[in-house]
Every structure is written in structure tokens, then in C-alpha cells.
Design a protein around this motif. Structure first.
Motif, PDB file in Angstrom:
ATOM      1  N   THR A 167      62.028  54.196  91.110  1.00 55.03           N
ATOM      2  CA  THR A 167      61.941  52.500  90.918  1.00 55.03           C
ATOM      3  C   THR A 167      62.767  51.395  91.202  1.00 55.03           C
ATOM      4  N   MET A 168      64.038  52.187  90.824  1.00 52.52           N
ATOM      5  CA  MET A 168      65.740  51.689  90.813  1.00 52.52           C
ATOM      6  C   MET A 168      66.909  52.322  91.314  1.00 52.52           C
ATOM      7  N   SER A 169      67.346  52.640  92.279  1.00 53.97           N
ATOM      8  CA  SER A 169      68.725  53.012  92.561  1.00 53.97           C
ATOM      9  C   SER A 169      69.351  51.898  93.199  1.00 53.97           C
ATOM     10  N   THR A 170      71.224  52.175  92.176  1.00 52.07           N
ATOM     11  CA  THR A 170      72.117  51.182  92.530  1.00 52.07           C
ATOM     12  C   THR A 170      72.965  52.880  92.458  1.00 52.07           C
ATOM     13  N   SER A 171      73.815  52.048  93.643  1.00 49.03           N
ATOM     14  CA  SER A 171      75.595  52.890  93.526  1.00 49.03           C
ATOM     15  C   SER A 171      76.690  51.547  93.445  1.00 49.03           C
ATOM     16  N   VAL A 172      77.271  52.790  92.309  1.00 51.06           N
ATOM     17  CA  VAL A 172      78.446  51.862  92.100  1.00 51.06           C
ATOM     18  C   VAL A 172      79.646  52.672  92.689  1.00 51.06           C
ATOM     19  N   THR A 173      80.776  52.325  92.104  1.00 51.22           N
ATOM     20  CA  THR A 173      81.724  53.747  93.143  1.00 51.22           C
ATOM     21  C   THR A 173      81.653  55.341  92.050  1.00 51.22           C
ATOM     22  N   GLY A 174      81.628  55.694  93.468  1.00 51.87           N
ATOM     23  CA  GLY A 174      81.666  57.057  92.869  1.00 51.87           C
ATOM     24  C   GLY A 174      80.250  57.815  92.630  1.00 51.87           C
TER      25      GLY A 174
END
Length: 499
Positions: A480-487
Motif C-alpha cells: 500500500t506504500m513504498s518509499t525510497s530513501v538513500t540505498g
């Protein structure tokens, strides 16, 4: 290598004036380098995220003493002394980033002081102060002064052992001086076995002194024998674990012996500058320069030779303890070449400016995890903001190292989530690696929401975990949610409604 000329004794004019010299001046050779190193290492201390190795430190030192000793029987025995010391430290001062790194800051400051004292003894007061300042300006001193690992403490102990062997040779009849040297050298071996290669440099000055006093032969032999007896059990245990821990280190070629030095200094500019200054050293006696040269170069050669057996040990962090020697030679060269205070200050200022980009890089958020940066703090913040009671978690343990510990460190301590596919924790099995659930379908146990934390961005996060785990999650959950952060990628999975 045998030094043919004896080491200089403390200068008579120093002895005669020491008693009347004001306290402010007597502290000069070690005080200013100590303060400078302390300031540089403390600046931005908490800015870089914990490295994978630092997360190992955090994991191990938070176990009880019995669990630490049991773990050392299986892995990381060579770092056991450091873990036990840090266990006591953390029990008193906590495990914040600053607390974990502060012992290394203090150790580097101490190493700068001892470097200055050795330089004062060998090359004069001015050269000693310059050696300590140059040591403080090396970017690697900041980098590993801000690392919750044993390297800074090893540098301090090697420098101290070198100073103590010189004091023992000043008065070979004193058993207390030999005992102090033996105790410190044992500490070197218990902290890092490879650092004992500094004995090659010590052997040079011992041989020189023995030309005048033959009793030095058997006294030094007894001292080194006692050290060997103390560290032999650790050496045998560490050797049995070496392949498991260092299997990934490649065997070095001939080029590696010269190309490793910019990494040792954490700056190609600083490396070139200090080596160039070292070549300018013109001491009135050759023995001090030969001792420092042996200390600076021989350990790297020995480690290079040893790395062509079953296990390679050729890593730049393992020869960081040679940095004080390079600083001593560079300080002597600077003092001998530039007699004007203004010219000396200008050169030091130029070196500080030229290495400023490297110093800034040492304090960047992901420098400790280079070249694969992972923003554990941002991932933990994302989970914290959207967490609901009863949430579970799945960590990518497929091709990563300590991703789970990294996120757990930066999560609030009172935020607990069931680790879905964790069968046995590293603590439970006295190891550094977890045991995962062999049948993922049976381990889901009806969790309604699962946080999936994986390494990599811009790809399907299910591809980062094992096929069995991915299949179990895909069947029962939707993202339902997918977020990218550094690496990293942070994905929230919610259980599918039954049709």
C-alpha cells in the motif's frame, strides 16, 4: 634491519632545565596536539550514521558478559578485548552515537600526545609539537576517531608501547619499565594481533641498545616471551576464525603495497604531503629516523607478505597504527626544513586547507558505510511515523549485512515489532548472524500489516528477499506504500481481504 647507532638519550639541557621550566611550557609537547585532535575528532561526531562494523559493536556490547565470551568462541575473538571494554563503558554511559564513539575520540587525542612526546625525545621540542599537529590534521585520524571500533585505541597503545620501550632502554635495570612495556604490548596484541608487527621496529632499537649493554638481550627476550604467552591463545582462536571473517578480502598484488597508503591516510593529498616531508627529515642521529621508518613501513610489508597464504589480511584499517610514525618523520622534516615560524604556520595552514574537502567528507552522513550508503535513520523515521500497534517487520537479510541492526538502532527503543521471519536471534546462538524461519508460510501467523525493509531503490522490493519469503508475502499481502530513501526501500504490506 639493525640500527648501528645508539638511540639518543634525553638531552642534558632538557634535564637541567626541566625542573625550573614553568608548568605551562612543560606541557607544550603534548598539550596542543591533544587539544587539536580532540577538537577535530569531536566536531561532527554524531553526523555520520553508524557503520556496519559499528552496528556489530553495538550488538555485541549490549549482550551480557557471559554471552559476549560465548560469542567470541564462535566469531570475532580478535576484537573481544575491545567489546568487553565497551560493554563496561556502555553500561555506564549508554549506547548513543556520541557515547559509542567517544572512547575513540579520547584515544586519538591520547595518541597525538604520545606522538608529540616521542617526537620531542627524538627530534626536539619543536619537531615533537609539529608531529602531533600533523597527526591531528590527517583525515584518517578524524575518520577513525569517530568510529566505534578498536582502531583508535590500537593506535594509542602502539604509540605508548613505543614510548615505553624507549624508556625501558634508558634504564634497562628497571624491572618496572620492562613490565610496563610488556603490559602495554600485551594490550596491543589483545586489541589487534596484526598491530604486534610493530615489534619489528622495536627490535631494531633493542638491538642497537644491546650493543652497549648485553643484558638487554635477555631482558627484552623475556619481555617478548611473556607477551607471546599472553596473546597466544587469542592468536590461535583468531586464526581458526580468520577465514570466516576475512574470506572476502582479496589477495594483494604488488601494486597494492603502494596504492593502499592514500586509504590509510584517508586523503591522497595528505598522504603525499606527509611522505614528502618525511623525506626531508635530517636528524643529527640516524637511529630515531630508522626506528620511525621501520614503524611506518615494515608492518605494511609484513601484512602484505602474510596475505598470500590461506587468508588475506591486507586492509588499510589494519595498518592505521603506522600513522604516528609518518607524523613523526614529517614533523622532523618540517622542523629541519622550515626554521621560520611564519613559514611553518603557512605550510600547516596550507595542508589544513588542502585536506579540508577530505575532512568534510569524513563527516558526511553515509561516509562510514561507503561505498554502499544506507539511510537507516530515514527508514526508521518512516516506520515510526506510520507505525500502528501490532505491526510486524521483515528485514532484507539476503545479500545485506546489518541492515536489520541499522534500522533497529534508529527506531525508538519502545517501538517493538515482531520480526516475522526471524527464527533465532544472533544473541540466542552466540553469533553475529541470525537464523531465519525455514518455512516462511508458517511464520506469518496472521499479521495484518508488515513493514518490508530492503536494500536497493527503484526495483521490486520482493526481489531483495528470498524466493520463499517473497512468495509467502505476495500470496497474502499487497503493498500500500513504498518509499525510497538513500540505498533502501521501505514498503508497507497490508493483508489482503479474503474473497
Amino acid at each position: 634491519m639493525v640500527i648501528a647507532t645508539p638511540l639518543p638519550q634525553p638531552r642534558e639541557e632538557v634535564r637541567s632545565t626541566e625542573a625550573v621550566r614553568p608548568a605551562r611550557l612543560r606541557t607544550g609537547p603534548w598539550w596542543w596536539p591533544c587539544v587539536l585532535t580532540l577538537g577535530l575528532s569531536s566536531h561532527g561526531l554524531a553526523a555520520p550514521l553508524l557503520s556496519r562494523d559499528e552496528l556489530v559493536t553495538w550488538d555485541v556490547v549490549n549482550r551480557d558478559t557471559g554471552q559476549i565470551l560465548a560469542t567470541l568462541q564462535n566469531v570475532d575473538a580478535v576484537h573481544g578485548t575491545y567489546y568487553l571494554l565497551m560493554h563496561m563503558w556502555v553500561s555506564l554511559f549508554g549506547d548513543s552515537v556520541i557515547s559509542l564513539r567517544l572512547p575513540s575520540v579520547c584515544a586519538m587525542a591520547g595518541a597525538a600526545s604520545v606522538t608529540s612526546l616521542i617526537g620531542d625525545r627524538f627530534f626536539g621540542r619543536r619537531a615533537g609539537i609539529l608531529a602531533g599537529i600533523l597527526f591531528a590534521l590527517v583525515p584518517a585520524v578524524t575518520r577513525y576517531g569517530q568510529e566505534a571500533r578498536s582502531y583508535a585505541l590500537v593506535i594509542l597503545m602502539v604509540a605508548l608501547a613505543t614510548l615505553l620501550v624507549l624508556r625501558a632502554l634508558d634504564n634497562p635495570r628497571s624491572p618496572w619499565r620492562w613490565a610496563a612495556y610488556a603490559l602495554t604490548l600485551t594490550g596491543v596484541g589483545l586489541l589487534h594481533l596484526i598491530a604486534l608487527s610493530v615489534v619489528l621496529a622495536h627490535a631494531c632499537v633493542i638491538a642497537a641498545r644491546a650493543r652497549d649493554d648485553r643484558s638487554v638481550w635477555w631482558k627484552s627476550a623475556l619481555t617478548l616471551l611473556a607477551v607471546a604467552v599472553c596473546v597466544a591463545p587469542l592468536a590461535l582462536l583468531g586464526r581458526s576464525q580468520a577465514h570466516r571473517q576475512l574470506y572476502w578480502v582479496p589477495k594483494p598484488d604488488v601494486w597494492a603495497l603502494s596504492s593502499i597508503w592514500p586509504d590509510v591516510f584517508a586523503s591522497a593529498v595528505c598522504c603525499g604531503a606527509l611522505m614528502a616531508l618525511a623525506c626531508l627529515a635530517r636528524p643529527p642521529r640516524k637511529a630515531p629516523a630508522l626506528l620511525c621508518a621501520a614503524w611506518a613501513a615494515l608492518p605494511a610489508v609484513l601484512v602484505w607478505l602474510a596475505s598470500h597464504g590461506d587468508v588475506s589480511y591486507f586492509r588499510h584499517v589494519y595498518i592505521l597504527f603506522s600513522l604516528p610514525a609518518w607524523a613523526l618523520l614529517a614533523g622532523a622534516g618540517l622542523a629541519a626544513t622550515f626554521h621560520s615560524r611564519k613559514a611553518t604556520a603557512a605550510l600547516l595552514a596550507a595542508l589544513a586547507v588542502l585536506t579540508l574537502p577530505d575532512q568534510k567528507r569524513m563527516r558526511e552522513p553515509f561516509e562510514h558505510n561507503a561505498p554502499v550508503p544506507l539511510d537507516y535513520a530515514a527508514a526508521a523515521d518512516m516506520v515510526t511515523r506510520y507505525h500502528q500497534p501490532g505491526d510486524a517487520v521483515v528485514y532484507d537479510r539476503q545479500d545485506t549485512w546489518k541492515l536489520d541492526s541499522g534500522v533497529q538502532y534508529y527506531l525508538p527503543r519502545d517501538l517493538k515489532m515482531r520480526d516475522v521471519f526471524l527464527a533465532r536471534t544472533p544473541t540466542a546462538i552466540n553469533d553475529l548472524y541470525a537464523v531465519q524461519c525455514p518455512v516462511p508460510d508458517l511464520c506469518l501467523r496472521g499479521a495484518q500489516r508488515i513493514w518490508l525493509l530492503t536494500q536497493g531503490v527503484g526495483q521490486d522490493p520482493f526481489n531483495a528477499i528470498s524466493t520463499d519469503q517473497a512468495s509467502a508475502l505476495r500470496t497474502r499481502y499487497r503493498a500500500t506504500m513504498s518509499t525510497s530513501v538513500t540505498g533502501m526501500t521501505v514498503t508497507l504490506l497490508v493483508r489482503k481481504e479474503k474473497s
